[in-house]
Every structure is written in C-alpha cells, then in structure tokens.
Design an enzyme around this catalytic site. Sequence first.
Site: not given
Length: 347
Positions: A10, A12, A15, A155, A209, A212, A227
């Site tokens: 991952g 993105g 990562g 979390v 940002g 979404e 969570k």
Amino acid sequence: MKKVRLSIVGFGVVGQGLAELLHKKRELLQRDYDLDVSLVSVANSRHGFIYREAGLDIPTLLELAAQRQPLTQHPGVDHWTSVVEGLQATQADVLAEATWTNLQDAEPGLSHIRTALKKGMHVTIANKGPAALAAGELLALAQQQGVQLRMEATVMAGTPVLSTVSEGMAGVSVQAVRGILNGTTNYILSAMAEGRDYAEVLAEAQAQGYAEADPTADVEGYDVVAKTVILAALVFGQFIKPEQVQRQGITGVTLEQIQQAARAGKRIKLIASISRAADDPQAPLLARVEPVALPLDDALAHVNGAMNAITFHGDSLSAVTISGPGAGRLQTGQGLLADLIAIAKTL
C-alpha cells in the site's frame, strides 16, 4: 545493530509517509534505537509488488510515486503482479499494511496480513478494515505463529492511543471509553458552532482535503464505527461486529440544534462510546457512535477543528484524555513507525 527488513504494501499517502519518515529518521533510528531498517519490498494496486534483496532506494521510490511512474522502474527489482505471490516468494521481517480500508470484506488487506502472519512475519497495520472485521482471527493467528500484530495507526493515526492503554496504563481496569475519532466530522461541527451552515462547511472540508468527494463514511459515522470495533477488541478484549454498534451520523444535526446546545452551555460532538453493560469483565459491551451535547467541563468539548481525542475511564486512573491528529501522511506513517520500533525491540 539490529537489522530489520521491511515490506510496505500500500504505497499511497500513508505508505509513502512511512517511507519518508524512515529516510528522514535513519540516523535517529540508528543512534537512539540501534535499529537499521532496510525497505526490501513495496507494492501498490497499479504496479504490483517489487522486491530488491539488497534494499530499495527510498528517494527513488518517492520520486517515482510523485511522478506517477511505475515502481518497476526502480533499478534491479524483481516484480510480481500479485502482492500475495510476492509476499510468499520473498523474505522480510515486518509487513506494514497500508492499503485502502474496505469495511465490506476487508480485502485485499486481509489476505496480505494473513499471508505475512503465516510466513512468520510481524505485522503493523494502518488499514482499518482487517482490524475491524477480523481482529480476533488475526490476533489468534499472530499468537499461534509467535509474532506481533500491532494496530496503532488504525485509531488516531500516530497519536499514541493503543500503546498508551496497553503499556502506559498497564494495570488499569478500563471501564469506559469516549472519543472524537473523526477529523472531518469534528471540523464540520466546530465550524457550525461558529454559525456556519453544514453544506457550506462540508464543501470547504472537501476543498481542503479533510473530506472525501463522497463523505458518507465520515459524516454517517461508518469510519468511527470501525475504530470503535477496534477499541472494543484491543481495550476490552471483546470482538464485536460493526452492526452491533448503534450508529447515527451528523447529517441530521442542524444549526439550530448546535445554537440551542450553546445556549445551554454545551457543544455537540460526534462521540464514540464503549462501556460495559454491567460491572463485570465478562459483561457485554454497549457501543455507540452518535452526536452528543457535551457540557463544557468535559475535556472532549474543547477539541475543535480536525483534531481527535479520546478519554479512558478506569479504576486507578479515573479519566485520561489523549488529544492529537487523527489523520495525515506523516501522522499516520508515525503510527506505523512507532509499531515498527516496538516490534524491533523484541527481535
């Protein structure tokens, strides 16, 4: 010096955040933790899984990602189109799983984590899907394999919540948890408390940002439900399903309700709460996610903007509140890094 071989699946925002921290903090990790981390494999959904036995060059990877170029352009790598096949065919000590959160079946992250644990790899995750839907199975598998599975970043990003409970509050019997666990909804409610309209603030949050394009997971409370399920497992040792959490988002909260709460000396926040149905460690849990009008003497009432916070109520520590960022590239990467350091101490 301890040498740890790391795989990041991952690559993105999160990562890449972890990779950037590893590069920037290389000297600190060596000096303060006697730890040398070699990033040997990386994967993303577009380019598959790449591996280099001698280690990958992090600046090269970050530049390729920034230019949206295939990661396979990194010199001297072996490549697999399947992440699972790549994990099975290569060697690493720790997997950092940071693929997208899927709250339907937790894939593909769940398969990545299972594969790594079965290979005897330690795992740290930022992906809430596997933690929320399969924590019991994965923790049992990790124990069976004699490895660690850590979830700090799931979390409140890098804010130390789970480690505080398991280590800093060791010996405390936690009786209840209450928290503001979503920055988007807290940003919206904080702005509405200043007299602004929901639709206007949501559009602003999307432009900045914080939210979404499809904000449903945030504003309807699904992100916080995930969570809450993770906290139930790791704080109370009880594995509940998302549908067992009573959920109400903030889309029904009106400006009039917020102003009425203010006149009564209260502030409305989206609160996750977990408590036992009775004063018995085996009693079932009551878990809720809902807007709550908090009195101003409640520490959570003063957490504004995109910040998160959580309060643990225990026996020998009546109330411990932790506040900090709950999202972000480097912030969530820090949660993974903290887990990696904790794992390395045991190797």
